[in-house]
Enzyme design. Sequence first.
Site, PDB file in Angstrom:
ATOM      1  CB  ALA A  74      -0.912  -0.006   1.223  1.00 35.09           C
ATOM      2  N   GLY A 119       0.130  -5.195   0.640  1.00 36.58           N
ATOM      3  CA  GLY A 119      -1.019  -5.200  -0.243  1.00 36.58           C
ATOM      4  C   GLY A 119      -0.779  -5.927  -1.545  1.00 36.58           C
ATOM      5  CD  GLU A 122      -3.002  -7.565   2.639  1.00 37.11           C
ATOM      6  OE1 GLU A 122      -3.622  -7.704   3.704  1.00 37.11           O
ATOM      7  OE2 GLU A 122      -2.521  -6.473   2.270  1.00 37.11           O
ATOM      8  CD  GLU A 142       0.954  -5.846   5.717  1.00 41.34           C
ATOM      9  OE1 GLU A 142       0.375  -5.869   4.620  1.00 41.34           O
ATOM     10  OE2 GLU A 142       1.642  -6.810   6.140  1.00 41.34           O
TER      11      GLU A 142
END
Length: 268
Positions: A74, A119, A122, A142
């Site tokens: 992200a 991300g 993911e 994270e």
Amino acid sequence: MNNDLTRLMETLENIKVEYNDGIALVIMNRPKALNALNNKTLNELEIVFEQLNECKEVRGIVITGEGKAFVAGADILQMQSYKSEEGRDYAGYAQSVFNKIEAIDKPVIAAVNGYALGGGCELAMCCDLRIASEKAIFGQPEVKLGVIPCFGGTQRLTRLVGAGRAKDLIYTARQIKPDEALSMGLVNRVTTEEALIAEAKSCMKMIIENAPIAIKYAKLVINKGTDLDLMNALELEKDAAGLAFATEDKQEGMNAFIEKRKPVFKCR
């Protein structure tokens, strides 16, 4: 390719879409930011997949990244100032986009060319299959930033590799290479960097030669059945089988087998 999708492609800034022989290649295209997922990129990703789902010419989708990253995570610059409610909303939006990718009627392959962190990992996990380049790197880092995987990582990773391995990767924030990702079931295949897209397209061509409605129902039952107990999952399988038996493609497939010829499926 239909006109709506063609016009959409002309407006995209962070994603490119190429199409050939029933396969759409979606390319994450922010290489200077290692294809990091900011709001604009997520929005474009959502719109692209909505259009691809509606486009009858597209039978399967391959997603990859431009440059040395698939998606490096992200966008931390965007998230830096977020407080509780903003962080929750951002996680919710990303989850909704990834849920749509996971639930799309068509098969989706992640061709992971480089960094697939946070991300990015993911995003790869919400695809049906993951084919990795030898240079791919996976991880959920994270906790090093004081947060947790929140685009679906705590759940999809656990379902793919088991709770113990998921906790190992998430708690340590360590990065893993494709061989370890393959051994734990996070990826399906590993290939060379040069052969990655060709391998992903070859795999997709093998898939889309089969009956598209049958693929759709198989995907639905696998995805939904994971969250059900065995008896209810078997009921779901039985219901989907009944729907498949009612299609013209079923008759064509069985006729072709008996007649020793290649079937011609018409998605009905």
